[in-house]
Design an enzyme around this catalytic site. Sequence first.
Site, PDB file in Angstrom:
ATOM      1  N   CYS C 152      -3.361   5.881  12.505  1.00  0.00           N
ATOM      2  CA  CYS C 152      -1.841   5.920  12.902  1.00  0.00           C
ATOM      3  C   CYS C 152      -1.032   6.509  12.047  1.00  0.00           C
ATOM      4  O   CYS C 152      -0.323   7.586  12.301  1.00  0.00           O
ATOM      5  CB  CYS C 152      -1.243   4.510  13.316  1.00  0.00           C
ATOM      6  N   TYR C 153      -0.868   6.178  10.822  1.00  0.00           N
ATOM      7  CA  TYR C 153      -0.250   6.703   9.753  1.00  0.00           C
ATOM      8  C   TYR C 153      -0.569   8.385   9.416  1.00  0.00           C
ATOM      9  O   TYR C 153       0.354   9.159   9.361  1.00  0.00           O
ATOM     10  CB  TYR C 153      -0.598   6.110   8.328  1.00  0.00           C
TER      11      TYR C 153
END
Lengths: 349, 349, 349, 349
Positions: C152-153
Amino acid sequence: MTKRIRAAIVGATGYTGAELARLLLGHPNVELTVLVGASKAGQPVERVLPSLAGIVRGEVEAFDADRIASRADVAFCGLPHGASAPIVKELRARGVIVFDLSADFRLVDRAVHREWYGDDHAPELAKSAVYGMPELHRDALRTADLVAVPGCYPTATILPLAPLFAKGLVEEGPVIVDAKSGVSGAGRAPSERTHFSETTEGFRAYKIAGAHRHTPEIEQEISRVGARDVRIVFTPHLVPMTRGILSTSYLRVKPGVDAARCTAEARAFFEGSPSVFVHDAGACPDTLWVRGSNRAHVSYALDARTGFVIAQGAIDNLVKGASGQALQCMNVRFGLPEGTGLAMPAAWP
Amino acid sequence: MTKRIRAAIVGATGYTGAELARLLLGHPNVELTVLVGASKAGQPVERVLPSLAGIVRGEVEAFDADRIASRADVAFCGLPHGASAPIVKELRARGVIVFDLSADFRLVDRAVHREWYGDDHAPELAKSAVYGMPELHRDALRTADLVAVPGCYPTATILPLAPLFAKGLVEEGPVIVDAKSGVSGAGRAPSERTHFSETTEGFRAYKIAGAHRHTPEIEQEISRVGARDVRIVFTPHLVPMTRGILSTSYLRVKPGVDAARCTAEARAFFEGSPSVFVHDAGACPDTLWVRGSNRAHVSYALDARTGFVIAQGAIDNLVKGASGQALQCMNVRFGLPEGTGLAMPAAWP
Amino acid sequence: MTKRIRAAIVGATGYTGAELARLLLGHPNVELTVLVGASKAGQPVERVLPSLAGIVRGEVEAFDADRIASRADVAFCGLPHGASAPIVKELRARGVIVFDLSADFRLVDRAVHREWYGDDHAPELAKSAVYGMPELHRDALRTADLVAVPGCYPTATILPLAPLFAKGLVEEGPVIVDAKSGVSGAGRAPSERTHFSETTEGFRAYKIAGAHRHTPEIEQEISRVGARDVRIVFTPHLVPMTRGILSTSYLRVKPGVDAARCTAEARAFFEGSPSVFVHDAGACPDTLWVRGSNRAHVSYALDARTGFVIAQGAIDNLVKGASGQALQCMNVRFGLPEGTGLAMPAAWP
Amino acid sequence: MTKRIRAAIVGATGYTGAELARLLLGHPNVELTVLVGASKAGQPVERVLPSLAGIVRGEVEAFDADRIASRADVAFCGLPHGASAPIVKELRARGVIVFDLSADFRLVDRAVHREWYGDDHAPELAKSAVYGMPELHRDALRTADLVAVPGCYPTATILPLAPLFAKGLVEEGPVIVDAKSGVSGAGRAPSERTHFSETTEGFRAYKIAGAHRHTPEIEQEISRVGARDVRIVFTPHLVPMTRGILSTSYLRVKPGVDAARCTAEARAFFEGSPSVFVHDAGACPDTLWVRGSNRAHVSYALDARTGFVIAQGAIDNLVKGASGQALQCMNVRFGLPEGTGLAMPAAWP
């Protein structure tokens, strides 16, 4: 000048323990001498309770009744029910005055206690306990050596209801109590029920229809003050916020009773009680207005279309619903002004 | 293949408007052709509704009944009460089928409407309106050209209560309705009441004791389905979350009626209704379970100690409580499967 | 008409699993045939994933590679790193096309993988994996049978940075990446770190200074697109909200490069990418604007006083940062329009 | 015993005003005598600040310099910039010692003030103002009659940076300051930006790239303590919580400097400062740990891969970032122990 009261906290690593520490540190007549937390004994206090970093040095200790008795005049016990009674027994045996935040000593009728909790670890000791709500038991608390501090839901519910029952304003029949609590009431142990992602942005009831153990406690006190047997329908809900309880109760009042009458009776009832504020009739107290304080906001409204009175009580569950109320009892027990160390308003917003 | 339905949104810049846009864009039989928002006419859609950036080009338009009639078969109106009626009148005069989310056409008895709203802008038109809850008015909706989409609280409250009243399971007397709503129900206009810092970490009731205008709407529908005059005590609360309503109702049931019976009757009642899920007896639905979906979760419990049934309904106030329900009505009106474009589950968590 | 793709979810009981189910159920070319969740095998789906109550019947299943291979063309694996590789191996051996959401196959340099993860369960298989970010690897994804869906990051960070590095606009030196994530990124297992009362109303960094395993993944992709070795200082923070990541990066740009130039290059770079929206220079995207959608909002600003560009990326970590991106890859792999089943805007607010 | 200090609050109806009232009421040497709030003059205090219901009687007053001078020794001004200077002028002319929470007197270089604020209402008076951060200006504060209490972001940022610059540990070049604030920093006036439904469950930056007026204040103090001209890249973000600021700064340190060295220098620097706690190297302070308290938590980590130090500071923006710091300054000014009335730990959780 009043002599210092040396205080121990047993069960210091949970939320009521942390709140006790905060309040005791700010109390002008108290010296906090012992922090006991069985599961975290030996760990630095600042690691276990990060809000105390740089304020309280030293380590969390294991429970040792003799050491506590030698270093403390009073003990505040913030343990789960069942776990508290044996600890309290040991402390009382050594003369320590105990303010117990568990449910172990709250119910006067021990048969009712056994029915709801399935056990009774200290039936004899229970006889000496006083229910720790100064607004209802102030005189008994002055000499109490074992105080059973009320639950959070009962505090938010009993305060608005008590004046109406004391004055006989309520018709026969069950009272509907629809209560809403912040999540800190569920304690510090992680669980699916209190996992952030499944708690924020959601709202739900739990332990409904006679399943929540605060039910008999509310019934006991309302029945006592009303001098008759009162039953409640109790529905607790979980609000996506940390602190605060709003209890909304519905009750049929006698003909001619209106919100102004309820309000006036409540103001008379709480005369001299520094922690309770009675709003004008029709107001809706917000739990945010009492957050972090030992205050209870109470209000009444009449639904003229149906004849029901809506009685509301708002508190911070960790303060007036637990740790603050315990200190309030200590103040009464030691002859201090009841609001000592508890006067600060809510940290609003 | 079903022919495309051309749809306009009037009042597109509020929350129900944004939600209508989201749902209409995902509906396989709809083409969204007009976005009207009087106060923001001329502004790019993506500035007004940032979630549509890169999805919907063009500008928000001013209201022009002729232009809408030439470009849309149906109009969804998400305007405040009072402001909606004149707009709806113009659209209906041009043959546009209207799904109105305001309160202007919901109450059948216009005297009751005037009592609660102080006016009546279109009494004649009101006669033709159908209350837009497919679970209760499916047949009438098939031919309705003006649909009065229900309020959010009524939807969450009526759904669990209707089966019990339809089957005559409820004793005489008022029903206590203690309801809790997320903040989006208060709309997009900033106010002290919905200012973040005074809303999060707080919980309060508002417009209690017969002051909330959703009261007569709930009474109308429950009375209709129960074939008798029912009064409610209605207490709305504000929950520090954006979306979701949980309505907790308390009612005395006839002897012998238990939660299993209520559950069975509700399952029969909602047979064929794609939006309603009836939980097993005793369950507690969470608004998080329906967030972003057009679903309603319903459940029943019996408090055996007092004989009260606790009936719960959980919805997303912006979907099943507003925009989703409007689409559901459109599906019924156009002979589409009722759940078309509304089948996606909640975005959980 | 496109033939139906039969899909299995392995690890269906976590948050990415739930989100996969939601999106796959709404995809017009997919049939969701299997839900595998080892720890909850045998439990009704509606109990494990309450948002699916009334939508998906049946039970969560135990993992059985043969059964999956017989009933599914593709599998989406939402398992923890380390646990995923052996499962993927079994599925690939049976010809199932796999979209793996774990970290097991993301790093091309397996020495780097071993350095950060301490193991390598399937080094051979890893060679065939394609990094599942269509905006950077669209062509390779068209024929990939094993897709390593990004973290996600990395998604929120790489998208805004890639166009600048691709065009050589960035000076030498490390890039500061200060990222903020909602709590759902921590998964479904309860922990102190994600306990509601200690998460809401607080904000903190974690795994700073080279401790977070998304670091090498970001460096790999930025280095690749920039054709030089790039290092990042990566600081993740936890935001008291469920969904959303905002990544704020700081980088020195070459003389003459301004925000308008960055914006123009990014718009060119993402031409034809249905999930990315590039804001006008200076805008500040809000994670709320993409909540529940597969969209990424990107923006650039120049701090003229210091010559730094601030590059921001906002996504929903569970959608574009996980499950939605996996579906986007599937669309590419199967020759479907890339945004199929992913077009719905955010559920705002 | 110390003589009572009579205190007035001007601008009592905003959040810093409410917090000043809370703290002054709990201060053992202060008597709160006047609450001024121009826009709400004449209203009961308990209506305007509901947390004071039952605690402070009387009404909010209009501003009258003579009346304040006759009833107060000190005034705390919590007004917007520009509005504050004329008021302060009047109060100073009457000998009232002023702790001003606005930005009107913070910048020493008045040309810089005019550049950022566009005006200068009291350039002469500004010369006498002392920047109200006791950790940096303790000696000057002992005799200051006009104290310019720092902004919230500057407090959270300067505290961790000051020791490093004071000791010359930092390389040349701009410092990246990525800061995150709770919503109460935006004040009490409702706005779209702080409307609950568009704030909770979202995260965004604002006033980036040199647009936020706290930038020159941070640069002034860091440059002063570092004895060289320092520029910062300042990016504020809005966190969906009420209180708290975390400031995460990135700076290149001189060869050989590590987190342990930074930590040791900071501990030396803050020796004797009761409000600052320096964590062990690598720790990540949480704003929740200081919520409601006047404490600042500071920590340092070294990213060995790139040579950057990450310096973090966590405060409650309304306490150490505003009202509490003002009281801390008053304590210094009146020769009281610096932590008087400010010792209570955070109300955690």
